[in-house]
Design an enzyme around this catalytic site. Sequence first.
Site, short mmCIF file in Angstrom:
data_model
loop_
_atom_site.label_atom_id
_atom_site.label_comp_id
_atom_site.label_asym_id
_atom_site.label_seq_id
_atom_site.Cartn_x
_atom_site.Cartn_y
_atom_site.Cartn_z
N ASN A 1 0.86 -1.19 0.00
CA ASN A 1 0.00 0.00 0.00
C ASN A 1 0.89 1.24 0.00
O ASN A 1 1.84 1.32 0.76
CB ASN A 1 -0.86 -0.05 1.28
CG ASN A 1 -2.04 0.90 1.26
OD1 ASN A 1 -2.75 0.98 0.26
ND2 ASN A 1 -2.27 1.59 2.36
N GLU B 2 -7.67 4.40 0.56
CA GLU B 2 -7.83 5.39 1.63
C GLU B 2 -8.34 6.73 1.08
O GLU B 2 -7.86 7.79 1.49
CB GLU B 2 -6.51 5.62 2.36
CG GLU B 2 -5.86 4.36 2.89
CD GLU B 2 -4.62 4.63 3.75
OE1 GLU B 2 -4.35 5.79 4.11
OE2 GLU B 2 -3.92 3.65 4.06
C1 XIL Z 1 -4.01 7.74 9.93
C2 XIL Z 1 -5.25 7.68 10.79
O1 XIL Z 1 -6.36 8.02 10.02
C3 XIL Z 1 -5.11 8.62 11.97
O2 XIL Z 1 -6.19 8.46 12.87
C4 XIL Z 1 -3.79 8.35 12.69
O3 XIL Z 1 -3.61 9.34 13.70
C5 XIL Z 1 -2.62 8.40 11.74
O4 XIL Z 1 -2.85 7.48 10.68
N1 XIL Z 1 -1.75 6.49 5.51
C6 XIL Z 1 -2.16 5.32 6.12
C7 XIL Z 1 -3.13 5.39 7.26
O5 XIL Z 1 -1.80 4.24 5.67
O6 XIL Z 1 -2.92 4.37 8.18
C8 XIL Z 1 -3.09 6.73 7.95
O7 XIL Z 1 -4.12 6.75 8.92
C9 XIL Z 1 -3.23 7.85 6.94
C10 XIL Z 1 -2.11 7.82 5.92
#
Ligand code: XIL
Length: 336
Positions: free
Chosen positions: A192, A256
Amino acid sequence: MFVLVVAAAGYIARGGADAKPLPGTPLRDLGAQRGIEVGTAVRSDVLKRNRAYRELVAAQFSSVTPENEMKWAAIEPSRGDFDFDPADEIVEQARDAGQKVRGHTLVWHAQLPGWVKDLGPQELRAAMHEHIRRVIGHYDEDVGIWDVVNEPITDRGGLRESVFERRLGPGFIADAFRTAHAADPDAKLYLNEIGAEGINAKSNRLYEIVRDLKAEGVPIDGVGFQVHANLKGLPPDFVENMRRFRGLGLDVAITEADVALKLPPSDADLQAQARIYAEIVRSCLAVECRSLTFWGFTDGRSWISETQAGRGAATLLDEHLRPKPAFFAVQRALGG
Ligand code: XIL
């Protein structure tokens, strides 16, 4: 009257009113008609407390990703000491709602507990193997897809400096995938990455890495594109980029997606955001992606406003769980 009061008190105790059902065909059904899962990141504490949130997750999505609960610091805060409870709650809800679960994430430089950073090479390798085996093993019935390695590449196309890269060398990626595959041969295993949507130094390196992994017979099934976007929109070559990964025989997923806005957003911003969300959906469908996951679905619970000052309003629903133009745009782009 008595009945009414009791009912109202019950709602408050459960921490929220009923969800107002969203208009139109649920996203999960639209996705099913297109052959993709439509997912969201979820939070176990909110799922537990907020009934409206819980009902919307179940109604709208066919896949969930624990937003933080499976990360190393959360799930193995000290060595060999696993706390599966919050992630288990998400997995149980998902089972009830007939949803898939994306496991996120096994090997990542962030949200890593201090003890991992203190290990020497041999110990680190052993700890990484053990972590992967234990977490995948715990969820082998319920989690069919894992982000095995997250964000290993820098924007300039180098291998990101991390404790894994420093102590184990670049081979840590192949090692993680092999270990994951041994732990659950049926699971789909993804790399990812963030900011690799366009054809650029980062995605070129990503391409080389996964091409070499495939050539070496390393068990990798797919590449996840995070797609944390803003009003600059998507790189024009996003689809072309994903196609070259498909060309390697890999699955691709959008893992995401969100579109951050400057606060407070204008109506024009919300319309522009809706167009970008539609573009995200169309890009995914154009390459026959496996799944499209949003990084949260309500502005009341989104990492953008929580971590980036002055920015937010990044999701499909507002903080009162009311649909924004982006929600309707996603519905339409999915054929609704
Ligand atoms: C983020 C979460 O959404 C937050 O709550 C946390 O504080 C930090 O991580 N890339 C990723 C995710 O793979 O796991 C991240 O998620 C955002 C960026």
